[in-house]
Design a protein around this motif. Structure first.
Motif, mmCIF file in Angstrom:
data_model
loop_
_atom_site.group_PDB
_atom_site.id
_atom_site.type_symbol
_atom_site.label_atom_id
_atom_site.label_comp_id
_atom_site.label_asym_id
_atom_site.label_seq_id
_atom_site.Cartn_x
_atom_site.Cartn_y
_atom_site.Cartn_z
ATOM 1 N N UNK A 154 0.855 -1.186 0.000
ATOM 2 C CA UNK A 154 0.000 0.000 0.000
ATOM 3 C C UNK A 154 0.890 1.234 0.000
ATOM 4 N N UNK A 155 0.694 2.109 -1.002
ATOM 5 C CA UNK A 155 1.488 3.333 -1.096
ATOM 6 C C UNK A 155 0.570 4.513 -1.397
ATOM 7 N N UNK A 156 0.429 5.373 -0.414
ATOM 8 C CA UNK A 156 -0.293 6.637 -0.599
ATOM 9 C C UNK A 156 -1.650 6.468 -1.286
ATOM 10 N N UNK A 157 -2.445 5.580 -0.718
ATOM 11 C CA UNK A 157 -3.824 5.429 -1.177
ATOM 12 C C UNK A 157 -4.071 4.340 -2.188
ATOM 13 N N UNK A 158 -3.008 3.635 -2.633
ATOM 14 C CA UNK A 158 -3.189 2.621 -3.668
ATOM 15 C C UNK A 158 -2.558 1.293 -3.261
ATOM 16 N N UNK A 180 4.392 2.971 7.772
ATOM 17 C CA UNK A 180 5.274 4.133 7.883
ATOM 18 C C UNK A 180 4.529 5.393 7.469
ATOM 19 N N UNK A 181 4.667 6.424 8.278
ATOM 20 C CA UNK A 181 4.097 7.739 7.977
ATOM 21 C C UNK A 181 5.240 8.741 7.893
ATOM 22 N N UNK A 182 5.381 9.408 6.746
ATOM 23 C CA UNK A 182 6.402 10.446 6.596
ATOM 24 C C UNK A 182 5.741 11.824 6.576
ATOM 25 N N UNK A 183 6.575 12.844 6.729
ATOM 26 C CA UNK A 183 6.040 14.204 6.688
ATOM 27 C C UNK A 183 5.607 14.587 5.265
ATOM 28 N N UNK A 184 6.022 13.783 4.292
ATOM 29 C CA UNK A 184 5.598 14.027 2.919
ATOM 30 C C UNK A 184 6.726 14.480 2.027
ATOM 31 N N UNK A 235 1.097 14.071 3.838
ATOM 32 C CA UNK A 235 2.041 13.121 4.433
ATOM 33 C C UNK A 235 2.053 11.814 3.637
ATOM 34 N N UNK A 236 3.124 11.087 3.726
ATOM 35 C CA UNK A 236 3.231 9.812 3.023
ATOM 36 C C UNK A 236 2.782 8.663 3.912
ATOM 37 N N UNK A 237 2.126 7.678 3.326
ATOM 38 C CA UNK A 237 1.659 6.505 4.066
ATOM 39 C C UNK A 237 1.994 5.252 3.268
#
Length: 285
Positions: free
Chosen positions: A5-9, A91-95, A111-113
């Motif tokens: 899973x990367x940023x919604x997909x 993992x959650x990044x600041x983006x 932010x990145x997920x």
């Protein structure tokens, strides 16, 4: 091939990508959690989400922890990858801003997920059966070890240095006292069967498994003393062990080439592992 899973997909792992400007990549400006899976269900999921929320708050990352939505993603990945036993990494990044800059990006940067699974045998473990040998190293990490960030270079370095010494893992020492393992909490058991582990502070990760194991110890009417201890004290202990989400409880049988007790896994560590697995199999979601 895994689905991640990367940023919604949801995408095949070989098609997954993030921006080269993502701050996790450039600055280790990200936090993470690892949740165990047993029998296709998640162990202590809400505890991990509570800690994730704290880590995000401490770093001021613009991400709202929606436990229900994240639970759905975890379950979907478990299903898509047929995981019955293993781990889910989040993992959650600041983006990612438009360029590399030490200053935080504007508040409208998403932010990145990222999440992915790892199949792994957790209940049956050779390390749990034989116990670990550990080597000690100075704790030279940044002093906010209570925040579960992705800046794990020093932990990786000492794990590899420990392996060069013929050890399985590293215990870190600050001002003469053990803080924790390279990626786990550290414990010893004294001659009175008292479990000793460092008190919570900025110097150690506030382990989700640590909390559960101390509850298990209470159920066994074992005394727990939260304080720092030295390597010398650990070497004279009756038992020693570590805890983490991926290991549950692993006995430690040797520290810096000195055997602990008989040099074999002790009964308290074994029993805590059994109780932890039993309790969490029953409570998994």
């Amino acid at each position: 091939m895994r689905t991640v899973y990367v940023n919604g997909k949801y995408v095949p792992e070989n098609e997954a990508s993030v921006s080269i400007f993502d701050r996790a990549f450039l600055f280790a400006d990200a936090v993470y959690e690892v949740t165990s899976v047993l029998e296709g269900k998640l162990i202590d999921f809400h505890g991990h989400m509570t800690r994730l929320e704290r880590s995000i708050r401490e770093l001021g990352i613009n991400f709202t922890v929606d436990s229900d939505a994240l639970l759905a993603i975890h379950r979907e990945l478990i299903s898509k990858n047929n995981i019955t036993e293993g781990l889910v990494y989040l993992q959650v990044s600041r983006g990612a801003a438009s360029d590399r800059d030490f200053m935080f990006p504007a508040s409208d940067v998403e932010p990145g997920l990222v999440l992915f699974t790892q199949a792994k045998s957790l209940i049956k473990s050779a390390a749990a059966d034989r116990g670990l040998k550990v080597a000690s190293f100075p704790d030279q990490r940044w002093r906010r070890c209570d925040i579960k960030t992705v800046q794990l270079l020093y932990s990786s370095l000492v794990k590899n240095e420990a392996a060069k010494k013929g050890a399985d893992d590293a215990w870190l020492v600050l001002d003469g006292k053990v803080t924790e393992g390279s990626s786990n909490n550290a414990y010893i058991v004294d001659e009175n069967n008292t479990i000793i582990t460092r008190e919570l502070s900025n110097d150690i990760l506030h382990g989700i498994t640590r909390k559960a194991i101390l509850q298990c110890a209470a159920e066994l009417d074992l005394k727990v003393e939260e304080r720092a201890f030295t390597i010398a004290e650990a070497q004279k202990a009756k038992e020693a062990f570590i805890t983490s989400a991926s290991s549950f409880v692993y006995p430690v049988v040797e520290i810096d080439d000195v055997k602990i007790g008989e040099g074999t896994p002790g009964p308290i560590a074994k029993r805590l592992r059994e109780i932890y697995i039993e309790a969490n199999l029953a409570a998994a979601i």
